[in-house]
Design an enzyme around this catalytic site. Structure first.
Site, PDB file in Angstrom:
ATOM      1  N   THR A 172      33.729 -44.062-148.360  1.00 33.26           N
ATOM      2  CA  THR A 172      32.939 -44.579-147.244  1.00 33.26           C
ATOM      3  C   THR A 172      31.649 -45.222-147.709  1.00 33.26           C
ATOM      4  O   THR A 172      31.081 -44.823-148.740  1.00 33.26           O
ATOM      5  CB  THR A 172      32.595 -43.427-146.272  1.00 33.26           C
ATOM      6  OG1 THR A 172      31.624 -43.877-145.309  1.00 33.26           O
ATOM      7  CG2 THR A 172      31.989 -42.241-147.005  1.00 33.26           C
ATOM      8  N   GLU A 213      28.929 -44.707-146.456  1.00 32.02           N
ATOM      9  CA  GLU A 213      27.867 -43.703-146.335  1.00 32.02           C
ATOM     10  C   GLU A 213      27.497 -43.117-147.704  1.00 32.02           C
ATOM     11  O   GLU A 213      26.444 -42.503-147.847  1.00 32.02           O
ATOM     12  CB  GLU A 213      28.289 -42.583-145.385  1.00 32.02           C
ATOM     13  CG  GLU A 213      28.294 -42.971-143.911  1.00 32.02           C
ATOM     14  CD  GLU A 213      26.890 -43.143-143.333  1.00 32.02           C
ATOM     15  OE1 GLU A 213      25.942 -42.539-143.869  1.00 32.02           O
ATOM     16  OE2 GLU A 213      26.750 -43.876-142.335  1.00 32.02           O
ATOM     17  N   TYR A 265      27.935 -35.420-145.004  1.00 30.16           N
ATOM     18  CA  TYR A 265      29.169 -36.195-144.988  1.00 30.16           C
ATOM     19  C   TYR A 265      29.220 -37.148-146.176  1.00 30.16           C
ATOM     20  O   TYR A 265      30.212 -37.195-146.922  1.00 30.16           O
ATOM     21  CB  TYR A 265      29.285 -36.984-143.684  1.00 30.16           C
ATOM     22  CG  TYR A 265      30.400 -38.010-143.686  1.00 30.16           C
ATOM     23  CD1 TYR A 265      31.728 -37.623-143.627  1.00 30.16           C
ATOM     24  CD2 TYR A 265      30.118 -39.375-143.747  1.00 30.16           C
ATOM     25  CE1 TYR A 265      32.755 -38.564-143.634  1.00 30.16           C
ATOM     26  CE2 TYR A 265      31.125 -40.324-143.748  1.00 30.16           C
ATOM     27  CZ  TYR A 265      32.440 -39.909-143.691  1.00 30.16           C
ATOM     28  OH  TYR A 265      33.449 -40.846-143.702  1.00 30.16           O
ATOM     29  N   LYS A 324      31.845 -36.907-149.360  1.00 32.54           N
ATOM     30  CA  LYS A 324      32.711 -38.040-149.683  1.00 32.54           C
ATOM     31  C   LYS A 324      32.447 -38.551-151.101  1.00 32.54           C
ATOM     32  O   LYS A 324      33.361 -39.058-151.765  1.00 32.54           O
ATOM     33  CB  LYS A 324      32.495 -39.160-148.661  1.00 32.54           C
ATOM     34  CG  LYS A 324      33.226 -38.953-147.351  1.00 32.54           C
ATOM     35  CD  LYS A 324      34.722 -39.086-147.547  1.00 32.54           C
ATOM     36  CE  LYS A 324      35.476 -39.176-146.238  1.00 32.54           C
ATOM     37  NZ  LYS A 324      36.916 -39.431-146.438  1.00 32.54           N
TER      38      LYS A 324
END
Length: 325
Positions: A126, A128, A149, A153
């Protein structure tokens, strides 16, 4: 030979579009679903008559179920799309997010390694992971996650690289920037906006409450992005790729696209609530997908404005049906 694919997170937005894509290509598709007291399969209900689709109970937090499933199916391709994917929720449930998104990926990779099968693995990474690093962001940009998160990831991303290098596993990570659709979860900001537009347009409510309107994101269409996932596993060499439109759009601009498409002015209806903001904000994520264009021949067709219109139309139609109009 009929290819077999396993998709974790098959009931999610990306999983449902990927299942459609693979079934259309003649794959035998197996999906991992979590056991719950109520069914949450609305995104794949239209596929229930597909004889090549098979669903299995399991969970990324249960390594035994993953080992058994990999040995039973012996898939040619595994797409790990299952995750606790809401950034704001990851601050409230950091341990669960880590167990699902980080260690869950490790469990799945280890299940593949232990089964000793010839299998290609896709990890859903991701944007992010870039977090606080200024855009544009590409495959070699420094990672700087700003949420549990993003950090979870990032672990999953690097452990995928590690298994590729340590065990010669065909394992790739797709670093996907924000990708949306009418199947997006209702708590994500784009879908929250388009559902809000539909509710206001149809007279169900007169306002919508949001957090930070200045955040910049690179929004694309999920249906197009799953094609990129598939292409990554068809290439001769396992490599990591960014998928993005390369266009940054603020939440405020997305609001304008969505509301104006319905003939409304968002400033008449949107309220701010700081509770919807993150403890640590990610200001701007804008991807550079040059590598995917050059190596895979992948490019997005839908940009933020067209995406907003597509989602508003779908939500107005859906809500109208529910209201019997």
């Amino acid at each position: 030979m009929t290819k077999r694919a396993l998709i974790t997170g098959i009931t999610g937005q990306d999983g449902s579009y990927l299942a459609e894509l693979l079934l259309g290509k003649g794959y035998e598709v197996h999906g991992l679903v979590r056991r719950a007291s109520t069914l949450n399969r609305s995104r794949i209900d239209h596929l229930h008559e597909e004889s090549m689709l098979h669903l299995h109970y399991g969970d990324l937090t249960d390594g035994v179920s993953l080992v058994n499933l990999i040995r039973e199916i012996t898939p040619h391709e595994v797409y790990n799309l299952g995750a606790q994917s809401h950034v704001k929720v990851s601050f409230e449930m950091p341990e669960y997010t880590a167990s699902t998104d980080a260690t869950g990926t490790l469990r799945l990779l280890e299940a593949i390694r232990a089964a000793k099968i010839d299998c290609r693995f896709y990890q859903a990474s991701t944007s992010e992971m870039f977090g606080g690093t200024p855009p544009p962001q590409h495959e070699n940009t420094t990672f700087y996650p700003r949420s549990p998160y993003g950090a979870a990831k990032l672990y999953a991303h690097w452990v995928t690289v590690n298994y590729r290098e340590a065990y010669d596993l065909f394992a790739v990570s797709g670093i996907l920037f924000n990708h949306e659709s009418p199947r997006r979860g209702e708590s994500f900001v784009t879908r929250k906006i388009t559902l809000g537009v539909a509710a206001i347009k149809l007279g169900v409510t007169d306002h919508l409450t949001l957090g930070n309107l200045d955040a910049v994101r690179d929004w694309g269409y999920a249906k197009e992005y799953v094609e990129g996932m598939w292409r990554m596993l068809q290439h001769d060499q396992p490599q990591d790729y960014v998928l993005a439109t390369g266009i940054g759009t603020t939440v405020r601009e997305f609001l304008d696209y969505a509301f104006s498409h319905a003939g409304l002015d968002w400033q008449d209806h949107v309220r701010h609530n700081q509770a919807y903001e993150r403890p640590t904000e990610v200001d701007a994520l804008v991807g550079d997908a040059s590598k995917a264009r050059e190596v895979l021949g992948w490019k997005p067709e839908t940009e933020a404005e067209g995406l907003a219109r597509l989602m508003v139309d779908a939500d107005i139609e859906q809500m109208s049906r529910l209201l019997g109009r």
